[in-house]
Design a protein around this motif. Structure first.
Motif: not given
Length: 257
Positions: A27-53
């Motif tokens: 939501n507007r103005g929220e500060l949200i954390g995204l955590i998980g072990p290495n290889g969990a898919g966190k950076t892949t999710l960022f890449n999906l959100l930004t169009g890299i993937t």
């Protein structure tokens, strides 16, 4: 309306599912954390959100507008900016030029004006330099504006990358492990800085980070990924006590967070 919403977001690489049916809302103005072990898919999710993937399936909405499939520069222009786990500055350009480059998408003069340095060019360049200087002041980098980015200490390179992301005028800022490699003093300064820019710029922020003291101290809600699946979502106190999260990721860290 959420600033960001994903529904069924999935990415499969060959036979490997990196992200599976991911549903998140910011939501507007929220500060949200995204955590998980290495290889969990966190950076892949960022890449999906930004169009890299490109996603295999599912949708990404930015303020109600579907953006999956758009090119990264178009998504950036629509309001999503990011930093990277590995710093990606233009190391042989000055600190000031690194920030100015990020404002390119807002330049309205054409090739003719750029070639002849006419009034439109001079006015726009003056505005860009002023705005870039204001950003560098926030990060205490203005005095180093003429230094090459590669000559900055590691912590200041991290800060410059965030300043460059802010220069695109985002409504959603994605930070990929901004405290990685920082010492405790630098991490404390970064924590204060993230809080400040979120307030001053009325930003929504999604933060990937392994430093649990940072995550638990500033994030209002936290999503936990494991093998590409969101296994938990809630406020920090709920995440700390979630048995599945403790088993998958936090372990003993939760006692000290």
């Amino acid at each position: 309306m959420p600033v960001l919403k994903t529904e069924g977001l999935t990415k499969v690489f060959g036979g490997l599912t990196a992200v599976l049916k991911c549903n998140i809302e910011i939501n507007r103005g929220e500060l949200i954390g995204l955590i998980g072990p290495n290889g969990a898919g966190k950076t892949t999710l960022f890449n999906l959100l930004t169009g890299i993937t490109l996603p295999t399936s599912g949708t990404v909405e930015l303020e109600g507008k579907k953006i999956q499939g758009l090119r990264p520069h178009v998504i950036c222009k629509n309001g999503i900016a990011r930093t990277f786990q590995n710093i990606r500055l233009f190391k042989d350009l000055t600190v000031l030029d690194n920030v100015k480059i990020a404002m390119n998408q807002h330049v309205k003069y054409g090739l003719h004006s750029a070639f002849f340095h006419n009034r439109a060019y001079r006015r726009t360049e003056a505005e860009i330099i002023e705005k870039a200087g204001d950003l560098l002041n926030i990060f205490n980098l203005y005095e180093k504006r003429d230094e090459l980015a590669k000559n900055l200490p590691y912590g200041e390179q991290r800060q410059l990358e965030i300043a460059r992301a802010l220069a695109t005028d985002p409504i959603l800022l994605l930070l990929d492990e901004p405290a990685a490699g920082m010492n405790p003093v630098e991490t404390a300064e970064l924590t204060e800085l993230i809080t400040k820019i979120r307030r001053d710029y009325d930003l929504s922020i999604l933060l990937i980070e392994h430093d649990m003291s940072l995550v638990m101290s500033i994030c209002e809600r936290i999503y936990v990924l494991d093998y590409g699946v969101v296994i938990a979502e809630g406020i920090p106190e709920e995440i700390k006590s979630n048995k599945r999260v403790i088993e998958a990721y936090l372990g003993e860290e939760v006692e000290n967070a």
